[in-house]
Design a protein around this motif. Structure first.
Motif, PDB file in Angstrom:
ATOM      1  N   VAL A1002      33.742  23.624  55.098  1.00 16.06           N
ATOM      2  CA  VAL A1002      32.832  24.095  56.140  1.00 16.06           C
ATOM      3  C   VAL A1002      31.459  23.469  55.957  1.00 16.06           C
ATOM      4  CG1 VAL A1002      31.608  26.118  57.018  1.00 16.06           C
ATOM      5  CG2 VAL A1002      34.058  26.256  56.530  1.00 16.06           C
ATOM      6  N   ARG A1003      31.016  23.395  54.698  1.00 12.73           N
ATOM      7  CA  ARG A1003      29.713  22.801  54.442  1.00 12.73           C
ATOM      8  C   ARG A1003      29.699  21.322  54.861  1.00 12.73           C
ATOM      9  NH1 ARG A1003      29.558  23.672  49.461  1.00 12.73           N
ATOM     10  NH2 ARG A1003      28.819  25.822  49.621  1.00 12.73           N
ATOM     11  N   SER A1004      30.794  20.599  54.588  1.00 17.57           N
ATOM     12  CA  SER A1004      30.851  19.191  54.981  1.00 17.57           C
ATOM     13  C   SER A1004      30.822  19.040  56.499  1.00 17.57           C
ATOM     14  CB  SER A1004      32.110  18.531  54.402  1.00 17.57           C
ATOM     15  OG  SER A1004      33.282  19.046  55.015  1.00 17.57           O
ATOM     16  N   MET A1005      31.466  19.988  57.218  1.00 18.77           N
ATOM     17  CA  MET A1005      31.446  19.923  58.675  1.00 18.77           C
ATOM     18  C   MET A1005      30.055  20.246  59.221  1.00 18.77           C
ATOM     19  SD  MET A1005      34.391  18.902  59.703  1.00 18.77           S
ATOM     20  CE  MET A1005      34.331  17.867  58.229  1.00 18.77           C
ATOM     21  N   ARG A1008      28.092  17.276  58.868  1.00 21.93           N
ATOM     22  CA  ARG A1008      28.507  16.309  59.896  1.00 21.93           C
ATOM     23  C   ARG A1008      27.715  16.561  61.188  1.00 21.93           C
ATOM     24  NH1 ARG A1008      33.267  13.511  59.971  1.00 21.93           N
ATOM     25  NH2 ARG A1008      33.836  12.538  61.960  1.00 21.93           N
ATOM     26  N   ALA A1009      27.671  17.829  61.609  1.00 21.45           N
ATOM     27  CA  ALA A1009      26.895  18.179  62.801  1.00 21.45           C
ATOM     28  C   ALA A1009      25.410  17.894  62.584  1.00 21.45           C
ATOM     29  CB  ALA A1009      27.118  19.640  63.152  1.00 21.45           C
ATOM     30  N   LYS A1027       9.470  16.765  55.090  1.00 23.01           N
ATOM     31  CA  LYS A1027       9.435  17.367  53.756  1.00 23.01           C
ATOM     32  C   LYS A1027      10.564  18.387  53.577  1.00 23.01           C
ATOM     33  CE  LYS A1027       5.461  17.969  52.009  1.00 23.01           C
ATOM     34  NZ  LYS A1027       4.078  18.444  51.681  1.00 23.01           N
ATOM     35  N   LYS A1028      10.838  19.144  54.619  1.00 23.58           N
ATOM     36  CA  LYS A1028      11.893  20.151  54.567  1.00 23.58           C
ATOM     37  C   LYS A1028      13.281  19.506  54.655  1.00 23.58           C
ATOM     38  CE  LYS A1028      11.192  23.565  57.300  1.00 23.58           C
ATOM     39  NZ  LYS A1028      11.109  24.332  58.579  1.00 23.58           N
ATOM     40  N   LEU A1029      13.383  18.391  55.391  1.00 26.68           N
ATOM     41  CA  LEU A1029      14.696  17.797  55.664  1.00 26.68           C
ATOM     42  C   LEU A1029      15.196  16.876  54.561  1.00 26.68           C
ATOM     43  CD1 LEU A1029      14.431  16.915  59.472  1.00 26.68           C
ATOM     44  CD2 LEU A1029      15.633  18.821  58.416  1.00 26.68           C
ATOM     45  N   PHE A1030      14.297  16.330  53.769  1.00 29.26           N
ATOM     46  CA  PHE A1030      14.725  15.325  52.788  1.00 29.26           C
ATOM     47  C   PHE A1030      15.833  15.819  51.854  1.00 29.26           C
ATOM     48  CE2 PHE A1030      11.596  11.724  52.949  1.00 29.26           C
ATOM     49  CZ  PHE A1030      12.551  10.736  52.806  1.00 29.26           C
ATOM     50  N   PRO A1031      15.735  16.985  51.252  1.00 28.22           N
ATOM     51  CA  PRO A1031      16.834  17.429  50.374  1.00 28.22           C
ATOM     52  C   PRO A1031      18.165  17.556  51.131  1.00 28.22           C
ATOM     53  CG  PRO A1031      14.870  18.749  49.997  1.00 28.22           C
ATOM     54  CD  PRO A1031      14.601  17.940  51.219  1.00 28.22           C
ATOM     55  N   ILE A1032      18.106  18.025  52.383  1.00 28.47           N
ATOM     56  CA  ILE A1032      19.330  18.172  53.172  1.00 28.47           C
ATOM     57  C   ILE A1032      19.905  16.806  53.520  1.00 28.47           C
ATOM     58  CG2 ILE A1032      20.330  19.286  55.195  1.00 28.47           C
ATOM     59  CD1 ILE A1032      19.078  21.197  53.217  1.00 28.47           C
ATOM     60  N   LEU A1033      19.046  15.859  53.847  1.00 29.84           N
ATOM     61  CA  LEU A1033      19.524  14.509  54.165  1.00 29.84           C
ATOM     62  C   LEU A1033      20.241  13.888  52.964  1.00 29.84           C
ATOM     63  CD1 LEU A1033      16.419  13.134  56.117  1.00 29.84           C
ATOM     64  CD2 LEU A1033      18.717  13.417  57.055  1.00 29.84           C
ATOM     65  N   THR A1039      27.646  14.278  50.425  1.00 31.74           N
ATOM     66  CA  THR A1039      28.874  14.939  50.878  1.00 31.74           C
ATOM     67  C   THR A1039      29.714  14.013  51.736  1.00 31.74           C
ATOM     68  OG1 THR A1039      27.736  17.079  50.833  1.00 31.74           O
ATOM     69  CG2 THR A1039      29.769  16.929  52.121  1.00 31.74           C
ATOM     70  N   LEU A1040      29.086  13.336  52.705  1.00 32.37           N
ATOM     71  CA  LEU A1040      29.836  12.511  53.652  1.00 32.37           C
ATOM     72  C   LEU A1040      30.366  11.227  53.031  1.00 32.37           C
ATOM     73  CD1 LEU A1040      27.614  12.879  56.858  1.00 32.37           C
ATOM     74  CD2 LEU A1040      29.708  14.103  56.275  1.00 32.37           C
ATOM     75  N   SER A1041      29.755  10.776  51.950  1.00 29.53           N
ATOM     76  CA  SER A1041      30.193   9.522  51.331  1.00 29.53           C
ATOM     77  C   SER A1041      31.567   9.637  50.685  1.00 29.53           C
ATOM     78  CB  SER A1041      29.169   9.059  50.291  1.00 29.53           C
ATOM     79  OG  SER A1041      29.035  10.027  49.264  1.00 29.53           O
ATOM     80  N   LYS A1042      32.103  10.854  50.599  1.00 28.29           N
ATOM     81  CA  LYS A1042      33.424  11.048  49.994  1.00 28.29           C
ATOM     82  C   LYS A1042      34.556  10.715  50.960  1.00 28.29           C
ATOM     83  CE  LYS A1042      31.493  14.793  47.155  1.00 28.29           C
ATOM     84  NZ  LYS A1042      31.491  16.256  46.905  1.00 28.29           N
ATOM     85  N   ASP A1043      34.260  10.647  52.251  1.00 26.97           N
ATOM     86  CA  ASP A1043      35.279  10.388  53.268  1.00 26.97           C
ATOM     87  C   ASP A1043      35.009   9.031  53.902  1.00 26.97           C
ATOM     88  OD1 ASP A1043      37.089  10.356  55.345  1.00 26.97           O
ATOM     89  OD2 ASP A1043      36.767  12.440  55.908  1.00 26.97           O
ATOM     90  N   VAL A1044      35.976   8.136  53.822  1.00 26.73           N
ATOM     91  CA  VAL A1044      35.801   6.781  54.351  1.00 26.73           C
ATOM     92  C   VAL A1044      35.532   6.795  55.847  1.00 26.73           C
ATOM     93  CG1 VAL A1044      36.922   4.538  54.655  1.00 26.73           C
ATOM     94  CG2 VAL A1044      37.286   5.842  52.552  1.00 26.73           C
ATOM     95  N   SER A1045      36.129   7.732  56.568  1.00 22.34           N
ATOM     96  CA  SER A1045      35.986   7.772  58.017  1.00 22.34           C
ATOM     97  C   SER A1045      34.574   8.115  58.462  1.00 22.34           C
ATOM     98  CB  SER A1045      36.970   8.783  58.618  1.00 22.34           C
ATOM     99  OG  SER A1045      36.685  10.096  58.155  1.00 22.34           O
TER     100      SER A1045
END
Length: 1155
Positions: A1002-1005, A1008-1009, A1027-1033, A1039-1045
């Motif tokens: 769920v977190r990976s999805m 994704r959004a 400043k707030k977004l950098f840790p999330i980015l 997280t997303l780098s684990k899926d080739v797609s």
């Protein structure tokens, strides 16, 4: 009247030594406002300020006088009586002698001198007194920069507005100005100085005669303009501005000619190219201003300099582009370009100058030496450079005037014809002379051929310049015209021989280029001024067309011929030559158009369409003929596909439609006017579909690539045609489309009943087999969706509810164009309908009721168990089928509908967003809540995960710019800053869900959004939250780098990070996360699935190196170790970025030493 205590306080604050600049400005504004509103009189102000204006305290007196001057500067539009003006200008004139209060005196004088006559103006005698005081008391060069600037502004104002009074000052004025400007170095002041000299030269009677040499001696020191101040200072004054101002000063009076021309000629020997360029520019301008009488004595010196620059030492290089290697395509230096500009100006001003060129021994000897070179490749590069220069020189002479052209032709043209072995041909009664044996190419020496074409081109240029001011009866008597006419048939035959010879097999042949260019020039002489006969002109058309229609394998020759025909077409349209236009249409256009539908042509269809469009684009009449040819060919190929099942015509039809949508329709939209072409095209397509009662397609062919491509090309053309029509034309198209649609089997097969307003359950059951319906039904629905997508918001639509139901049903069966149409409808429908209800009456709220009723089974206002009002109730979704695809279609439909609502700023987008987030947070592993039990029974774990991924990608649909629909081309309603608003709304919700989520999937999805939203949001909105977004980015990347797609999404997020790091405000936000940023980027430098990810990650590391030293220096070793591995990357572009990154991070050590 204003309270005296209040404004006196402002005065006292201004003259106080403790006042800050901002306080002084505020005081001036406050008192000026009182004066403008007549709450305070100027007399009362001056009376109260008398102590400050006359005190012996120089500091207070200086501030008081400056305050009065600045107040007058704000009162330039306020009427003042002559007595007040006389008293004030007298006071400030006297104060010019008070060097401690000089600035205020100058400001006051300027304010009064700049006033207009309708509000009270300083008299000429008073202005003369100001000038005399100025010349007597001011030592300008001893002042500071700002005071010097004010002093020059004062003198500039006196010269511009009181020229008569200034002329009376005679030699004293010139002497005083010389003393004031001598030695000035500040760029801002120099702009004023140069304009002062220019204005001084305009005084009549001119006092400049006795001091011209002295004044020019001061001016000459500044040539050429060269800045020595550090970069970044005086950015408001550019070198180009100063150079032009100095040039205007040089040319301001012929009295400068004895001094300026020798100086400029001397500077031509400079080793600096910039000095030579400036010298030629100044010489060109001064030549035009000084006149032929003064310039005549410099003629020989000018020719010597021009000859040295252009001929003896030509600064030009042969272009290294492959297609230019076998042509005289030289790139001239700036010096050589300006030299030719000067040459043209000198010839235009001083006609006898041409005798120096014609009689030049070096030029004549060079022309004779050209006969020793037979072919283009035999000529050495140095000789080619000189050949190019001589061609340019002769061309410049011929373009100057008809008389100059006559002299050039009489001197050189017969000689060039002898060099080509051509003689005067007897006029032919027919075209047989072209059918005779061609000339041997060996007889054509390239040197004379090149110069001949340059001269003919110069003649055409001269003719165009004289087209509207020369009598037709005088034109044939021009010597150059009669000479060219007598050789025209021989020249045409020679040019044709070059195209027909075997050497034409060489795509880069210089002879092919010359042959085509020669024919093009002869055919583009305007109207009755042409030196060639109509039969010769027609033969040129025929020869060029024969190249287009015969063989496209000779790419260079074919392309050159097409370009020539296009230029001829444009020249016909420009000159309004009806006779030549008729000949061009019958000879060229008709033949090219016939190629479109030709079945036995060896030329590829793409080239045929290119030729037809480019030639048609030269004139509207021609394009209309091309359109008719395209329509006929489209009709023929549609029939072949649908009536006879000939799918080999698919590709041809696609290319025809692409030409229509990508070239023809945009062309008509650009030129404006009638929309007949667009309207007729749309109606013809619908006529075709209506006549195809049953498309001859079997079910497997529905999904074939060629079939889908054909449908897509037709939809695109339909959308662009409809979008470029007015509301009236669009109503005609939509009515036609509706008639065809409602008479079809589409509604019967989908369970519709006329007038029904509710989608029936059994109708949904029947539509599950939509993929097996006839191909005609799919075409009908898709094309109708294309029409709806492109409609203007004001266009009326009949049977809106039935149409809406059709798209809902088609959408639930996986028809994406129907989703586009639904999104467009909710974007453009009115919020409410007024008046009597009709088939056209459908408001946005009613449409949303129908849509959500169809998706959920209950109206949006119903209170349903399990729905908390935050979205569509998932528990009520129609999940009575085991087909997973239905749920995916629902999500995709909600995305496009949400996009349409978001763009118009409708609040219902919040409900759709919450619904998508509900889909996004499903997870079988974590257990399914009661709300989703129904869904869990239908889908297995893999299905749930796929549906969640689809819901995440729905945010990309909502935020991204679409080329298919909902854009300005298709008249979408777009509220400003809608992306920024959605970003600020959805981001807190997404981040909260990420924190609360316990499931990794769920977190990976959610990431994704999040990635889709961030990637499609304008960077300016993201920077405020960086400043707030950098840790999330960073966590998102991890997280997303684990899926080739997800490699495309990763790349998009990296681009966002790159944009933040390159912005100054973004860098401040990145400082706190420098270590985390570097660690994540290091991982992506070895990302194996996408080269662009590795490249961008390294670029981001370069940007990180610019962060504060204390933050990045501890990371230096780690980065350099990683980059050393990237130096061995298999992709060259990555290795290049790695080298740049290593240099950036290695330099940190040197920066630390400097620090």
């Amino acid at each position: 009247m204003a309270d005296s205590i209040q404004w006196i306080q402002h005065v006292e604050l201004y003259v106080s030594s403790s006042a800050t600049p901002s306080q002084q400005v505020a005081s001036v504004d406050a008192v000026a406002t009182l004066l403008k509103n007549d709450l305070l009189t100027l007399e009362a102000l001056v009376r109260e300020m008398e102590m400050y204006l006359t005190t012996t305290d120089s500091i207070i007196r200086c501030r008081g006088i400056l305050l009065l001057g600045e107040l007058l500067a704000q009162l330039t539009l306020k009427p003042l009586d002559s007595t007040s003006i006389h008293s004030l200008i007298g006071f400030f004139t006297e104060r010019l002698a008070d060097w401690k209060a000089l600035r205020g005196a100058i400001v006051g004088c300027l304010a009064l001198l700049r006033r207009k006559s309708d509000v009270g103006r300083v008299t000429d005698s008073e202005a003369k007194a100001v000038a005399q005081s100025y010349l007597q008391n001011l030592q300008v060069q001893s002042l500071g920069q700002h005071d010097r600037k004010l002093s020059f502004q004062l003198m500039e104002c006196l010269l511009d507005r009181y020229a008569g009074a200034m002329a009376d000052l005679g030699d004293n004025l010139v002497y005083g100005i010389c003393e004031a400007i001598d030695g000035e170095k500040d760029p801002q002041c120099l702009l004023l100085v140069f304009h002062i000299v220019e204005s001084l030269a305009q005084l009549s009677p001119g006092p400049l005669a006795n001091f011209a040499e002295d004044l020019f001696e001061i001016l000459g020191c500044y040539f050429p303009i060269h800045f020595t101040h550090p970069k970044g200072e005086d950015d408001d004054v550019k070198r180009e501005e100063l150079a032009r101002a100095l040039m205007l000063a040089f040319a301001s009076t012929p009295l400068f000619e004895p001094f300026s021309i020798p100086l400029l000629l001397e500077k031509l020997s400079s080793s600096l190219p910039s000095a030579k360029v400036e010298s030629f520019k100044y010489l060109s301008y001064c030549t035009a201003k000084y006149g032929p009488e003064r310039m005549a004595k410099h003629a020989e010196a000018l020719w010597a300099s021009l000859k040295d620059t252009t001929y003896l030492s030509p600064q030009s290089m042969l272009s290294m582009e492959p297609e230019s290697m076998s042509r005289m395509n030289f790139q001239e230096s700036d010096v050589m370009t300006e030299a030719f500009v000067l040459l043209q100006e000198v010839i235009r001003q001083y006609g006898e100058f041409i005798s120096l060129i014609i009689g030049d021994n070096d030029i004549n000897a060079f022309l004779i030496s050209l006969n020793q070179y037979k072919g283009f490749d035999d000529i050495p590069l140095q000789v080619k450079q000189k050949l190019h220069a001589v061609g340019h020189i002769l061309s410049a002479c011929a373009k100057a005037s008809a008389a100059m052209c006559n002299k050039v032709f009489e001197s050189f043209f017969p000689f060039l014809m002898d060099g080509l072995g051509l003689s005067v041909a007897q006029p032919s009664q027919n075209n047989s002379y072209l059918d005779e044996e061609c000339f041997s190419l060996a007889k054509f020496k390239f040197g004379p051929l090149y110069l001949c074409i340059e001269l003919i081109a110069a003649c055409k240029s001269l003719t165009l310049s004289l087209y509207n001011c020369t009598s037709i009866h005088d034109f044939p008597h021009q010597r150059w015209c009669s000479l060219l006419s007598s050789f025209s048939e021989s020249l045409v035959k020679a040019f044709v021989s070059m195209l027909r010879s075997n050497v034409a097999d060489n795509e880069q042949s210089a002879y092919v280029y010359c042959g085509v260019k020669g024919l093009q020039i002869l055919a583009t002489f305007p109207g009755s001024f042409t030196p060639v006969s109509k039969s010769v002109n027609d033969n040129i058309f025929l020869e060029l067309v024969s190249i287009i229609t015969s063989d496209s394998n000779k790419t260079f020759e074919w392309t050159s011929a097409l370009k020539a025909l296009v230029e001829i077409g444009f020249s016909i349209d420009k000159c309004l030559d009806s006779e030549k236009a008729a000949s061009f249409e019958s000879t060229v256009v008709e033949k090219i158009v016939s190629l479109i539908s030709s079945l036995d042509s060896a030329i590829p269809l793409s080239l045929r369409l290119q030729a037809a469009f480019e030639i048609g684009a030269t004139r509207k009449d021609f394009m209309l003929r091309v359109v008719r040819g395209l329509d006929e060919s489209i009709d023929t190929n549609f029939s072949a596909v649908f009536d006879h099942g000939n799918h080999k015509s698919d590709e041809l039809t696609i290319k025809l439609l692409d030409t229509y949508s990508q070239k023809v329709l945009p062309w008509f939209l650009e030129i404006g006017g009638s929309e007949e072409v667009q309207l007729n095209f749309a109606l013809r397509i619908w006529d075709k579909i209506e006549n195809f009662r049953a498309l001859n397609l079997s079910p497997p062919e529905f999904t074939s690539i060629s079939y889908q491509d054909l449908l897509g090309a037709t939809m695109t053309a339909m959308k662009k045609a409809v979008a470029s029509c007015s509301e009236e034309s669009q109503e005609i198209i939509i009515n036609k489309a509706s008639g065809v649609l409602f008479s079809s089997t589409v509604f019967g097969s989908m369970g519709f009943k006329s007038g029904s307003s509710i989608l029936k359950e059994e109708g949904l059951q029947q539509t599950q087999n939509y993929g097996n319906s006839s191909g005609r039904d799919e075409w009908l629905t898709s094309l109708f969706a294309s029409v709806v997508v492109a409609l203007r918001p004001q266009t009326g639509i009949s049977n809106r509810k039935m149409i809406l139901q059709l798209f809902i049903t088609s959408l639930l069966n996986g028809h994406v164009p129907s989703a586009h149409a639904l999104g467009s409808l909710v974007n453009k429908l009115p919020l409410e309908t007024k008046g009597i209800k009709s088939s056209r009456s459908l408001s946005l709220n009613e449409a949303l009721d129908m849509i959500f009723h169809s998706f959920v089974g209950t109206c949006r206002d119903d209170s349903t168990s399990g729905n908390d009002g935050s979205g569509v109730n998932i528990n009520s979704l129609r999940l009575n089928t085991s087909r997973i695809q239905l749920e995916f279609n629902t999500v995709i439909g909600l995305a496009w509908i949400g996009k349409g609502l978001l763009m118009r700023g409708h609040e219902k987008v919040k409900d759709i967003t919450m619904t998508l987030l509900s889909f996004l947070t499903l997870d079988c592993e974590a257990g399914v809540s009661k709300q989703f039990q129904n869904l869990a029974e239908v889908l297995d774990e893999e299905g749930v995960h796929q549906l969640m991924k689809c819901a995440g990608d729905a945010f990309h649909i909502i935020m991204s710019d679409s080329g298919e629909c909902l854009n300005r081309m298709y008249h979408a309603t777009v509220r400003p800053l809608y992306k920024q608003r959605f970003f600020s709304t959805i981001m807190p919700i997404l981040l909260s869900l990420v924190v609360k989520s316990e499931s990794s999937f769920v977190r990976s999805m959610l990431y994704r959004a999040f990635a889709h939203v961030v990637s499609d949001t304008p960077l300016t909105a993201i920077l405020g939250e960086a400043k707030k977004l950098f840790p999330i980015l960073l966590e998102c990347l991890s997280t997303l780098s684990k899926d080739v797609s997800d490699k495309g999404i990763i790349y998009s997020v990296l681009l966002v990070i790159s944009g933040i790091l390159l912005d100054k405000n973004g860098q401040e936000a990145a400082v706190e996360n420098a270590s985390s940023i570097v660690n994540q980027l290091i991982e992506l430098t070895a990302y194996p699935h996408m080269m662009a990810v590795r490249e961008t990650a390294i670029q981001c590391l370069v940007a990180v190196s610019e962060l504060p030293h204390a933050r990045v220096y501890p990371l230096r070793t780690k980065v350099l170790r990683t980059i050393s591995k990237a130096l061995d990357d298999p992709k060259r572009i990555v290795r290049q970025e790695a080298v740049r990154c290593r240099q950036a991070w290695a330099s940190i050590a040197s920066r630390s030493i400097h620090f």
